[in-house]
Design an enzyme around this catalytic site. Structure first.
Site, PDB file in Angstrom:
ATOM      1  N   ALA A  83       0.837  -1.207   0.000  1.00  0.00           N
ATOM      2  CA  ALA A  83       0.000   0.000   0.000  1.00  0.00           C
ATOM      3  C   ALA A  83       0.869   1.253   0.000  1.00  0.00           C
ATOM      4  CB  ALA A  83      -0.909   0.001   1.232  1.00  0.00           C
ATOM      5  N   GLY A  84       0.521   2.201  -0.824  1.00  0.00           N
ATOM      6  CA  GLY A  84       1.269   3.455  -0.872  1.00  0.00           C
ATOM      7  C   GLY A  84       0.553   4.445  -1.752  1.00  0.00           C
ATOM      8  N   TYR A 106       7.292  10.817   0.062  1.00  0.00           N
ATOM      9  CA  TYR A 106       7.374   9.529  -0.623  1.00  0.00           C
ATOM     10  C   TYR A 106       8.805   8.978  -0.579  1.00  0.00           C
ATOM     11  CZ  TYR A 106       6.156   6.045  -4.213  1.00  0.00           C
ATOM     12  OH  TYR A 106       5.913   4.883  -4.898  1.00  0.00           O
ATOM     13  N   ILE A 159       6.313   2.726 -13.369  1.00  0.00           N
ATOM     14  CA  ILE A 159       5.450   1.598 -13.708  1.00  0.00           C
ATOM     15  C   ILE A 159       4.104   2.156 -14.170  1.00  0.00           C
ATOM     16  CG2 ILE A 159       4.370  -0.543 -12.868  1.00  0.00           C
ATOM     17  CD1 ILE A 159       7.444  -0.616 -12.756  1.00  0.00           C
TER      18      ILE A 159
END
Lengths: 259, 262
Positions: free
Chosen positions: A93-94, A159, A192
């Site tokens: 999760a992020g 982040y 990604i």
């Protein structure tokens, strides 16, 4: 014989309904594991659960906000109760929903997303320890970090710092748990193609700059990351712990992260 | 040994290290027979283990009563027909400085901490020898390696368990059975609150449970220590006896300032 099978194993994947988490969950299920998925939105979870069941594996969707430690505890307890324990924890999760420099960022924004990106993983390891440690060899943790852990991340301090902490946690926990046979590794994905990055791809300029900085010359797919994750969780990686496997098409070796 | 499917017996399983060990063994896929005097507590734990798909048996048992131990053995054999691991964990804190305790209290400590281990091992050993396999893990203490001023009786029972384990290990090893004294440092449990000690030396019982699993998995014998840093302290006793004696005197001075000892 190289053994990538997870037959008879069970896994928990946070952020498991979309993007990399979903691809990792499907890869683990494809290798024979039953999978519990955690995500905030029940409707996304239902879809992912159905996909895993389509592979003939058991799936469990647990609506969870990883920003809340109590919900992480409940996720671990519910999965352990339904599956009779579990062997694999994937901290995926992020979120990176905004950018701002340190001087202009709202402190509560920093704290909230540092919590979602890193502290949630610490709590998941903490609460899962009594389940994973007795399992011994075969049990493992996979942390989904980022190349942001390895490079400067202007305007994404929450982040980058969280992902760097994730890499550090991976090393520390690998050492703490090695004697029990429980391995702890991380993957560090580069760019990604997931919903999280859809906004960037929508702008042709940014899209072009990003691709120009990836030596392999394309965006990564969630499956590229899932393949690395599956390897690290499998018996084939039984001598690998504390490692961070970079999956970025060669981007970090160029030394540039942000367009 | 492979813990999945193994049959393990844990004494003193109602709280502390025993409870954590039973829980961890169940988590590892072992079938666990839990013994203690407080049967209602064991039933609760059995329920929790079974709710997670584990297999457990709860047996009321006082390790000072041979009849209870035989009942425990019979219950385990009837249910599962074998015993792979016996964890002799039941133990009580010391009776305090010798001059302040009654002999009755002191003998009670010896009966539980030392004779309890001998009795339980004697009751289960024929099964392990017949199988030609099995592992007895005796939860001793670092007080079984060092004198502990203020706990002479407790410390001597643990020294006895260490000696018993080492002797027995080499007696039965040729027949496929292993015996290990596992020596934990200070562990905070219900029976041993460890009040007044600096947090850094105090462990949670789960840490010892992990060590029990490691010993069983690796077959380590006849001795293991948790945390590992107590091990070099033993060398210190041989290398510099005067410094070792000074250390024990200091330990006694520290003890006098603490509200209780463990």
């Amino acid at each position: 014989m190289i053994d990538l099978s997870l037959q008879g194993r069970t896994a928990v994947v946070t952020g498991g309904s979309k993007g990399i988490g979903r691809a990792v969950a499907l890869a683990l299920a494809g290798a024979g594991a039953d999978v519990a998925l955690a995500a905030r939105k029940p409707e996304d979870l239902e879809k992912a659960v159905a996909e895993i069941e389509g592979l003939g594996r058991r799936a469990l969707g647990v609506p969870t906000d990883v920003g809340d430690p109590e919900q992480i505890r409940a996720l671990v307890e519910r999965t352990a109760a339904e599956f009779g324990g579990f062997d694999i924890l994937v901290n995926n999760a992020g979120a990176a929903p905004f950018s701002a420099t340190v001087d202009t960022m709202r402190p509560d924004g920093f704290e909230k997303y540092f919590r979602v990106n890193f502290i949630s993983a610490w709590y998941a390891c903490h609460f899962a320890a009594p389940v994973l440690l007795p399992r011994g060899p075969g049990a493992c943790v996979l942390n989904v970090a980022s190349v942001a852990a390895l490079m400067a991340t202007p305007s994404l301090s929450y982040y980058g710092t969280a992902k760097a902490a994730m890499v550090s946690l991976t090393r520390t926990l690998a050492q703490e748990w090695a004697a029990d046979g429980v391995r702890v590794n991380a993957v560090a994905p580069g760019w990604i193609d997931t919903d999280m990055n859809a906004m960037l791809r929508a702008s042709p300029d940014i899209e072009r700059t990003i691709v120009s900085q990836i030596p392999i010359g394309r965006w990564g797919t969630a499956e590229d990351v899932a393949a690395a994750a599956l390897f690290l969780c499998s018996p084939a990686a039984s001598f690998i712990t504390g490692a961070t496997l970079v999956v970025d098409g060669g981007q970090t070796i160029t030394g540039r992260l942000v367009p | 040994m492979e813990l999945r499917g193994a049959v393990a017996v844990v004494t003193g399983a109602s709280a502390g290290i025993g409870r954590a060990t039973a829980w961890a063994l169940a988590g590892a896929g072992a079938r666990v027979a839990m013994a203690a005097r407080r049967a209602e507590r064991l039933e609760e734990l059995r329920g929790e283990i079974e709710a997670r798909g584990g297999e457990a048996l709860a047996v009321r048992c006082d390790v000072t009563e041979v009849a209870d131990l035989e009942g425990l053995r019979d219950a385990v054999m009837e249910r599962w027909g074998r015993v792979d691991a016996l964890v002799n964990n039941a133990g009580v804190p010391g009776s305090g400085p010798l001059a302040d305790a009654s002999l009755e209290e002191a003998e009670r400590v010896i009966a539980v901490n030392y004779l309890g281990v001998v009795r339980a091992t004697r009751v289960f050993l024929p099964i392990l020898l017949d199988q030609g396999s099995g592992h007895v893990v005796n939860v001793a203490s670092v007080a079984g390696r060092f004198g502990l001023p203020g706990a002479s009786v407790y410390s001597s029972t643990k020294h006895a368990v260490v000696g018993f384990s080492e002797s027995l290990h080499f007696e039965v090893e040729p027949r496929g059975v292993r015996v290990t004294a596992l020596n934990p440092g200070f562990v905070r449990t219900e029976g041993f609150p460890q009040r007044g000690l600096p947090g850094i030396v105090v462990m949670r019982p789960e840490r010892v449970a992990r060590a029990v699993l490691r010993v069983l998995r690796s077959g380590k014998a006849p001795e293991a220590t948790v945390p590992g840093w107590y091990k070099p302290l033993e060398m210190f006793r041989l290398a510099t006896p005067p410094l070792y004696r000074w250390g024990l005197r200091m330990a006694d001075r520290v003890r006098r300032r603490l509200p209780d000892e463990g």
